[in-house]
Design a protein around this motif. Structure first.
Motif, PDB file in Angstrom:
ATOM      1  N   LYS A  65       0.815  -2.701  -0.955  1.00  0.00           N
ATOM      2  CA  LYS A  65       0.364  -3.596   0.108  1.00  0.00           C
ATOM      3  C   LYS A  65       0.355  -5.041  -0.375  1.00  0.00           C
ATOM      4  O   LYS A  65       0.805  -5.953   0.339  1.00  0.00           O
ATOM      5  CB  LYS A  65      -1.035  -3.183   0.565  1.00  0.00           C
ATOM      6  N   ALA A  66      -0.152  -5.264  -1.592  1.00  0.00           N
ATOM      7  CA  ALA A  66      -0.183  -6.608  -2.167  1.00  0.00           C
ATOM      8  C   ALA A  66       1.219  -7.161  -2.356  1.00  0.00           C
ATOM      9  O   ALA A  66       1.476  -8.350  -2.097  1.00  0.00           O
ATOM     10  CB  ALA A  66      -0.935  -6.586  -3.499  1.00  0.00           C
ATOM     11  N   LEU A  67       2.144  -6.312  -2.780  1.00  0.00           N
ATOM     12  CA  LEU A  67       3.531  -6.733  -2.979  1.00  0.00           C
ATOM     13  C   LEU A  67       4.173  -7.145  -1.661  1.00  0.00           C
ATOM     14  O   LEU A  67       4.841  -8.195  -1.573  1.00  0.00           O
ATOM     15  CB  LEU A  67       4.314  -5.599  -3.632  1.00  0.00           C
ATOM     16  N   LEU A  68       3.981  -6.353  -0.615  1.00  0.00           N
ATOM     17  CA  LEU A  68       4.554  -6.671   0.689  1.00  0.00           C
ATOM     18  C   LEU A  68       3.938  -7.941   1.266  1.00  0.00           C
ATOM     19  O   LEU A  68       4.644  -8.779   1.852  1.00  0.00           O
ATOM     20  CB  LEU A  68       4.354  -5.494   1.648  1.00  0.00           C
ATOM     21  N   ASN A  69       2.616  -8.084   1.122  1.00  0.00           N
ATOM     22  CA  ASN A  69       1.949  -9.289   1.617  1.00  0.00           C
ATOM     23  C   ASN A  69       2.456 -10.544   0.907  1.00  0.00           C
ATOM     24  O   ASN A  69       2.678 -11.585   1.536  1.00  0.00           O
ATOM     25  CB  ASN A  69       0.435  -9.177   1.428  1.00  0.00           C
ATOM     26  N   ALA A 239      -5.117  -7.441   4.747  1.00  0.00           N
ATOM     27  CA  ALA A 239      -3.986  -8.105   5.387  1.00  0.00           C
ATOM     28  C   ALA A 239      -3.555  -9.348   4.622  1.00  0.00           C
ATOM     29  O   ALA A 239      -2.426  -9.810   4.794  1.00  0.00           O
ATOM     30  CB  ALA A 239      -4.343  -8.474   6.828  1.00  0.00           C
ATOM     31  N   SER A 240      -4.444  -9.912   3.791  1.00  0.00           N
ATOM     32  CA  SER A 240      -4.091 -11.073   2.977  1.00  0.00           C
ATOM     33  C   SER A 240      -4.271 -10.777   1.485  1.00  0.00           C
ATOM     34  O   SER A 240      -4.489 -11.684   0.689  1.00  0.00           O
ATOM     35  CB  SER A 240      -4.946 -12.292   3.380  1.00  0.00           C
ATOM     36  N   TYR A 241      -4.169  -9.507   1.148  1.00  0.00           N
ATOM     37  CA  TYR A 241      -4.324  -9.047  -0.234  1.00  0.00           C
ATOM     38  C   TYR A 241      -3.019  -9.304  -0.981  1.00  0.00           C
ATOM     39  O   TYR A 241      -1.976  -8.757  -0.637  1.00  0.00           O
ATOM     40  CB  TYR A 241      -4.652  -7.556  -0.212  1.00  0.00           C
ATOM     41  N   THR A 242      -3.051 -10.168  -2.015  1.00  0.00           N
ATOM     42  CA  THR A 242      -1.840 -10.583  -2.712  1.00  0.00           C
ATOM     43  C   THR A 242      -1.776  -9.985  -4.120  1.00  0.00           C
ATOM     44  O   THR A 242      -2.743  -9.406  -4.609  1.00  0.00           O
ATOM     45  CB  THR A 242      -1.779 -12.115  -2.805  1.00  0.00           C
ATOM     46  N   LEU A 243      -0.628 -10.175  -4.778  1.00  0.00           N
ATOM     47  CA  LEU A 243      -0.422  -9.581  -6.097  1.00  0.00           C
ATOM     48  C   LEU A 243      -1.404 -10.098  -7.140  1.00  0.00           C
ATOM     49  O   LEU A 243      -1.972  -9.317  -7.900  1.00  0.00           O
ATOM     50  CB  LEU A 243       1.018  -9.853  -6.565  1.00  0.00           C
ATOM     51  N   VAL A 244      -1.605 -11.405  -7.173  1.00  0.00           N
ATOM     52  CA  VAL A 244      -2.523 -11.952  -8.173  1.00  0.00           C
ATOM     53  C   VAL A 244      -3.955 -11.530  -7.865  1.00  0.00           C
ATOM     54  O   VAL A 244      -4.745 -11.273  -8.781  1.00  0.00           O
ATOM     55  CB  VAL A 244      -2.399 -13.484  -8.238  1.00  0.00           C
TER      56      VAL A 244
END
Length: 293
Positions: A65-69, A239-244
């Motif tokens: 999910k983080a990767l796609l976001n 929905a705004s969960y990112t890789l970092v």
């Protein structure tokens, strides 16, 4: 001064920077690669488990999910930030008082990310935010910018474009001002239009600058953290969960340093691959020799 002394003086001056790079960049990078193959909670002994952490990432829904976001966020920020900065730089290149406008656009860059995030949390507040109040004045019902799953990432991307606009605009301005006026004078004599001058003179000679800005945008967009952490904590519903943010969560909230390091290595490899692709593609459109004349 002989050549031998010059060599040692050169080492003396680059020494602090070289030591800092080794201590704060090279050693942590090597440690991250090693830690990605370990099981460790931050305390006690480390246990070597090979590539198990990487296999875990492939089945981790939060990581995917983080990767796609992050990919979606980058698609919004990179072309948006590049085009907008170029357009504003072109508009300011010949305007009177451009130093004032340059300062005006650059001011957000020197503001801390936390301050910017807090201010934009208020601006984008769905109930009392200034943006929705302005929309209400013209009869438009403002959306829930930061609590709507479909709008939260575009909202954060818009903030990031605005925040980094000053830096990219100044870089483009420097590139524009380095283009010799003689080229445009020759084009005027030939009767070239503004579009033709941009297509055949400005953009080709500005291509090294465009390439540099694109590289920096790719790196910064994949490393987005402050905005999503301060404004939404990765929500709503990741929905705004990112890789970092995922790397941070795994390391400092779950004490899973192995999977966190593996995710960091994956992020490093993604940025490296995209950068190498850009360098490869740039050979077809970046004109270093022409730009240096």
């Amino acid at each position: 001064m002989n050549n031998k002394n010059r060599k040692w003086w050169g080492y003396f001056f680059i020494g602090p920077q070289l030591i800092g790079m080794i201590v704060f960049s090279v050693i942590p990078l090597i440690f991250a690669f090693a830690l990605s193959m370990m099981e460790w909670d931050g305390f006690g002994d480390q246990r070597f488990i090979g590539l198990e952490n990487y296999f875990h990432l492939a089945n981790d829904s939060s990581f995917i999910k983080a990767l796609l976001n992050t990919a979606y966020y980058s698609i919004l920020v990179i072309p948006g930030g590049l085009i907008l900065a170029l357009v504003i730089a072109l508009a300011l290149n010949k305007v009177k008082g451009k130093d004032f406008y340059r300062l005006f656009y650059f001011m957000p860059v020197v503001t801390s990310s936390v301050s910017v995030g807090v201010i934009w949390m208020w601006l984008l507040n769905g109930d009392i935010g200034l943006i929705n109040q302005l929309l209400d004045m013209i009869g438009i019902e403002g959306p829930k910018w930061l609590t709507d799953r479909k709008l939260v990432l575009p909202s954060i991307a818009g903030l990031s474009i605005w925040w980094g606009l000053g830096t990219n605009m100044v870089i483009f301005l420097a590139g524009l001002q380095s283009i010799p006026r003689s080229y445009y004078e020759a084009a005027d004599i030939d009767g070239a239009s503004k579009i033709q001058k941009f297509r055949h003179i400005t953009f080709p000679l500005l291509s090294p600058t465009t390439f540099f800005v694109a590289i920096m945008l790719v790196i910064s967009s994949f490393q987005v953290f402050d905005q999503s952490y301060v404004m939404t904590q990765g929500g709503p519903g990741k929905a705004s969960y990112t890789l970092v943010l995922h790397i941070y969560e795994m390391a400092f909230r779950r004490s899973a340093f192995g999977p966190s390091a593996a995710a960091a290595v994956v992020l490093f490899l993604i940025i490296l691959i995209f950068t190498l692709i850009q360098f490869s593609v740039s050979k077809r459109w970046v004109h270093y020799e022409d730009g240096g004349r």
